[in-house]
Design a protein around this motif. Structure first.
Motif, short mmCIF file in Angstrom:
data_model
loop_
_atom_site.label_atom_id
_atom_site.label_comp_id
_atom_site.label_asym_id
_atom_site.label_seq_id
_atom_site.Cartn_x
_atom_site.Cartn_y
_atom_site.Cartn_z
N THR A 126 83.30 60.38 0.80
CA THR A 126 82.43 60.14 0.48
C THR A 126 81.83 58.67 0.27
O THR A 126 80.70 57.67 0.61
CB THR A 126 81.82 60.77 -1.57
N ALA A 127 83.02 58.10 0.01
CA ALA A 127 83.36 56.38 0.21
C ALA A 127 82.72 56.21 1.10
O ALA A 127 81.89 55.29 1.14
CB ALA A 127 84.18 55.73 -1.37
N ARG A 128 83.91 56.23 1.68
CA ARG A 128 83.40 55.54 3.54
C ARG A 128 82.00 55.77 3.98
O ARG A 128 81.63 54.89 4.90
CB ARG A 128 84.84 56.33 4.69
N ILE A 129 81.48 57.26 4.36
CA ILE A 129 80.35 57.17 4.65
C ILE A 129 79.51 56.50 3.33
O ILE A 129 78.36 56.08 4.57
CB ILE A 129 80.05 58.94 3.92
N LEU A 130 79.37 56.35 2.17
CA LEU A 130 78.39 55.18 1.86
C LEU A 130 78.75 53.90 2.37
O LEU A 130 77.24 53.56 2.20
CB LEU A 130 78.93 55.02 -0.18
N LYS A 131 79.84 54.06 2.17
CA LYS A 131 79.74 52.12 2.88
C LYS A 131 79.84 52.29 3.68
O LYS A 131 79.14 50.59 4.59
CB LYS A 131 82.03 52.06 2.55
N CYS A 132 79.89 52.80 4.94
CA CYS A 132 79.55 52.58 6.37
C CYS A 132 78.34 52.95 6.85
O CYS A 132 77.35 51.73 7.20
CB CYS A 132 80.21 53.53 7.08
N GLY A 133 77.82 53.99 6.15
CA GLY A 133 76.16 53.18 6.07
C GLY A 133 75.47 52.71 5.49
O GLY A 133 74.14 52.07 6.23
N LEU A 134 75.89 52.14 4.38
CA LEU A 134 75.34 51.10 3.94
C LEU A 134 75.46 49.39 5.01
O LEU A 134 75.02 49.35 4.63
CB LEU A 134 75.83 50.22 2.12
N ASP A 135 76.48 49.74 5.54
CA ASP A 135 77.30 49.04 6.33
C ASP A 135 76.24 48.30 7.39
O ASP A 135 75.06 47.73 8.09
CB ASP A 135 77.98 48.30 6.46
N LEU A 136 75.75 49.80 8.05
CA LEU A 136 74.51 49.80 9.29
C LEU A 136 73.48 49.80 8.96
O LEU A 136 72.51 49.10 9.66
CB LEU A 136 74.60 51.90 9.69
N ALA A 146 80.78 52.74 -5.71
CA ALA A 146 81.75 51.81 -6.93
C ALA A 146 82.66 52.73 -7.81
O ALA A 146 83.51 52.78 -8.19
CB ALA A 146 81.10 51.00 -8.05
N ARG A 147 81.84 53.95 -8.01
CA ARG A 147 82.19 55.15 -9.05
C ARG A 147 83.38 55.24 -8.37
O ARG A 147 83.76 56.15 -9.24
CB ARG A 147 81.15 56.04 -9.66
N VAL A 148 83.09 55.76 -7.08
CA VAL A 148 84.31 56.69 -6.42
C VAL A 148 85.33 55.92 -6.53
O VAL A 148 86.57 56.32 -6.75
CB VAL A 148 83.90 56.95 -4.94
N CYS A 149 85.29 53.95 -6.23
CA CYS A 149 86.19 53.39 -6.04
C CYS A 149 87.04 53.54 -7.98
O CYS A 149 88.53 53.55 -7.77
CB CYS A 149 86.03 52.10 -6.16
N GLY A 150 86.18 53.66 -8.64
CA GLY A 150 87.44 53.64 -9.70
C GLY A 150 88.23 54.99 -9.83
O GLY A 150 88.81 54.48 -9.96
N ILE A 151 87.36 55.80 -9.26
CA ILE A 151 88.51 57.08 -9.52
C ILE A 151 89.79 56.96 -8.58
O ILE A 151 90.79 57.09 -9.21
CB ILE A 151 87.75 58.91 -8.55
N LEU A 152 89.76 56.78 -7.78
CA LEU A 152 90.73 56.33 -6.86
C LEU A 152 91.47 55.50 -7.57
O LEU A 152 92.97 55.20 -7.15
CB LEU A 152 90.36 55.63 -5.32
N ARG A 153 90.94 54.47 -7.97
CA ARG A 153 91.95 53.46 -8.86
C ARG A 153 92.11 53.73 -9.93
O ARG A 153 94.28 53.15 -10.13
CB ARG A 153 91.10 51.68 -9.31
#
Length: 649
Positions: free
Chosen positions: A630-640, A535-542
């Motif tokens: 980082t965001a994509r890897i966290l999302k992907c890894g958690l999704d796995l 969420a913090r990464v997303c905050g930056i991008l947003r």
RNA sequence: GCGCCCGUAGCUCAGUUGGAUAGAGCAACGGAUUUCUAAUCCGUAGGUCGAAGGUUCGAAUCCUUCCGGGCGUACCA
């Protein structure tokens, strides 16, 4: 590029000049445990030196001289007794990281030879509510399916539902004698569960009442045995066998007494309740009669089959709603009943091949090296889960063409699987990998299998509800900026994530102690920590109004000037290793560990390296790309792992 | 009795086919941000890896014995 694989392949080339068996040594190159030893280390020089009877540092030097890694690493260094330490060239790491940030698969290659996996997990009994004991199988199995699929394997998930066993006779008996029609019409499954518990309790009661007097009668004998063993041990204090015998006798006595106490408790529960007691008195043969209901069902009795047809879909629907909460969809739910027609054929074949013989009236397979029988048909003619499991293997291998069958099941059943797999091999199924992916028990804080105060197992439903409710409290404290609907959404993901993560982050073989505090914790090594980082990464991008598609397309270079940036980049490049490591020995905890380290690297980076305000623009772009990856890897890894993320929390 | 598993920091746990000074989280203590989410970061302290032998350049990991604990062990699944 996967640096680990690349370095290993370079090392193999060098090793072939020095040994005939390079493979074992290649594996000895691994990520360094400490930053000061570089990024990777090879430990093979010491082993080689032993064989060659040469000083290890000399061997290391020779290996380095034959090793061509100048394009990837700084010159390797020899350290200590003969370790070879590698440090990636930062420019090279930056280039590969830039490639990673544009890669849809985040560096994870598809396997060269996909296998057909059948993953058997969850497998609850219908009409018995799911409890915490079902959590592990469900969560681990789901994670494994997702990881194997992501790696490119063909995966069929199968819920091998218990819909044909002894408990069904109990339900039928209960339905015929004790049902509450209004409750059944209103909500069938809880009523069926109640009936099951009731019949089970009454059956237990009668068993226990019959057992108690003889058990009591044995106490005196056991006490005498303890006394004499103790006397013998005291008489000869040096005799260890005597001491052990005394101890064993004491243990036996205390187990015996505990058995009586637990029996007494079951007895008291019924007798202290006049309603239950009169039911018990009215149904003295309940155990025998409910077994008969099972036998009738199996024999094709019309009434019982009709009830079965009526109950099962309702139960399956209830299970389905549970799986929805986990986001699990099974490819198949072939319950035990599905294999029923195949069972006589299996036993027949075992007899024909002279693998099975009658022992004490039961038809058994005996496996070499194991004295325990594998009972495929009971003395009363009924088949067992051994038979069903063999039929299941036949179907999975012959019809589904499985290369590997995983059974995500409690470790207590390991002996069953040992016998099952050995028998399957003897039947000719030797090309398929059969694997019991076993896991330990969830314990309560008293270190016994987890129970509520009333002695029942904690229901899975209420566990999930409580976790979500607690997450809601924490969300309300922390996230006043979110709308009510968003907060609900976050609470669900945080609550569910917490439970799934706690389970997966343990080594699956270990028992673990369940604690609400840990389930609800939102700091440290938790799902929340990972979700928060995301969420913090997303905050930056947003806040930056970043168009990530454009960012990825623009072809910015990556800059790794600070330690935090370099460490994060290196960590991101290891994602593919983490994912494939999970598949080697079916261990999801390797992925939770990786993700926690990744989130931790990001948190340090977040602290040390401003992103949106970074100057010049090239540096800002580089950091934005690191954030995005980082965001994509966290999302992907958690999704796995079966865990969801939110953009704001 | 036989078989399988376990014993690592106060607590809960990692520790990948033997590798460098045994690591995390929680709890404790001390610091950090008027800055992109403090559900954060950095640091301190905390250990005879159940015990004793053995194998070797090197052991939490492999072998033996012992102590302590769990589970399974013929018609439940």
């Amino acid at each position: 590029m996967d640096f680990l694989s690349e370095l290993r392949s370079r090392l193999r080339s060098a090793l072939t000049l020095m040994t005939d068996t390079p493979d074992a040594y290649v594996e000895m190159l691994k990520p360094s445990q400490e930053v000061k030893f570089g990024d990777f280390q090879a430990n093979c020089a010491m082993s080689l030196a032993k064989l060659a009877r040469r000083p290890p540092r000399d061997v290391a030097a020779e290996l380095i001289s034959k090793l061509d890694v100048a394009d990837i690493c700084d010159p390797p260094e020899i350290a200590g007794p003969g370790f070879i330490n590698f440090r990636l060239k930062t420019e090279r790491l930056a280039d590969e990281t830039a490639r990673l940030t544009r890669d849809e698969r985040l560096g994870v290659a598809l396997v060269a030879t996909p296998r057909q996996y059948i993953v058997d997990f969850s497998s609850p009994n219908v009409a018995k509510p799911m409890h915490v004991g079902h959590l592990r199988s469900t969560v681990i199995g789901n994670a494994l399916c997702r990881v194997l699929r992501f790696l490119g394997h063909h995966v069929l998930s199968d819920n091998h539902v218990g819909d044909w066993g002894t408990q069904f006779g109990m339900i039928i008996y209960g339905y015929k004698h004790f049902r509450d029609d209004a409750a059944y019409r209103n909500n069938a499954v809880p009523e069926l569960a109640r009936l099951y518990r009731l019949v089970n309790q009454l059956t237990d009661y009668h068993t226990v009442v019959a057992e108690l007097p003889p058990l009591r009668a044995q106490i005196a004998a056991k006490e005498a045995a303890v006394a004499s063993a103790r006397q013998a041990a005291d008489f000869k204090p040096t005799d260890k066998d005597a001491a052990r015998a005394a101890k064993r006798a004491e243990q036996e006595l205390s187990e015996h007494i505990a058995g009586i106490e637990s029996a007494q408790t079951k007895c008291d529960l019924v007798e202290s309740n006049p309603g239950l007691k009169s039911l018990a008195d009215a149904h003295p043969r309940i155990g025998e009669l409910s077994r008969r209901e099972t036998a009738l069902l199996h024999a094709g009795n019309i009434e019982n089959k009709r009830l079965w047809d009526e109950f099962v879909p309702k139960c399956m629907q209830a299970l389905e709603s549970m799986y929805q909460r986990f986001g699990i969809v099974f490819d198949m739910s072939l319950g035990e009943s599905w294999y029923n027609p195949m069972l006589p054929g299996i036993v027949e074949e075992l007899k024909q091949k002279e693998m099975a013989r009658i022992s004490d009236g039961a038809t058994c397979v005996f496996v070499e090296g194991n004295p325990a029988p594998f009972i495929v048909q009971k003395a009363d003619g009924a088949f067992t889960y051994a038979t069903t499991d063999l039929a299941t293997i036949r179907h999975r291998v012959e019809t589904l063409h499985a290369d590997a069958c995983l059974y995500v099941v409690d470790s207590r059943q390991s002996e069953h699987f040992q016998l099952l797999f050995a028998t399957a091999k003897n039947l000719g199924y030797s090309q398929t990998e059969f694997r019991h992916v076993s896991f330990g028990t969830v314990l309560g804080e008293d270190r016994r299998p987890i129970k509520t105060r009333s002695g029942d197992s904690i229901g899975l439903e209420s566990l999930l509800d409580e976790a979500i409710q607690n997450a809601r409290k924490i969300v309300d404290e922390n996230s006043s900026h979110l709308s009510d609907a968003d907060r609900s959404n976050v609470s669900v993901l945080v609550g569910m994530g917490a439970i799934i993560y706690v389970d997966l982050h343990h080594n699956r073989d270990s028992d673990y102690v369940f604690s609400w505090d840990k389930m609800l914790a939102t700091s440290g090594d938790t799902a929340t920590y990972n979700q928060y980082a995301y969420a913090r990464v997303c905050g930056i991008l947003r806040k930056g109004g970043i168009d990530v598609a454009e960012l990825r397309r623009a072809g910015h270079a990556i800059q790794l000037a600070t330690p935090a940036e370099r460490a994060l980049a290196l960590q991101l490049n290891r994602f593919s290793n983490a994912v494939s490591d999970v598949a080697i020995d079916y261990r999801p905890n390797l992925l939770t560990q990786y993700l926690f380290e990744t989130a931790n690297c990001f948190a340090s980076f977040f602290n040390d390296c401003p992103v949106l305000s970074a100057e010049p623009p090239e540096l800002r772009a580089s950091r934005l790309l690191l954030c995005d990856a980082t965001a994509r890897i966290l999302k992907c890894g958690l999704d796995l792992l079966g865990i969801g993320v939110v953009q704001q929390m």
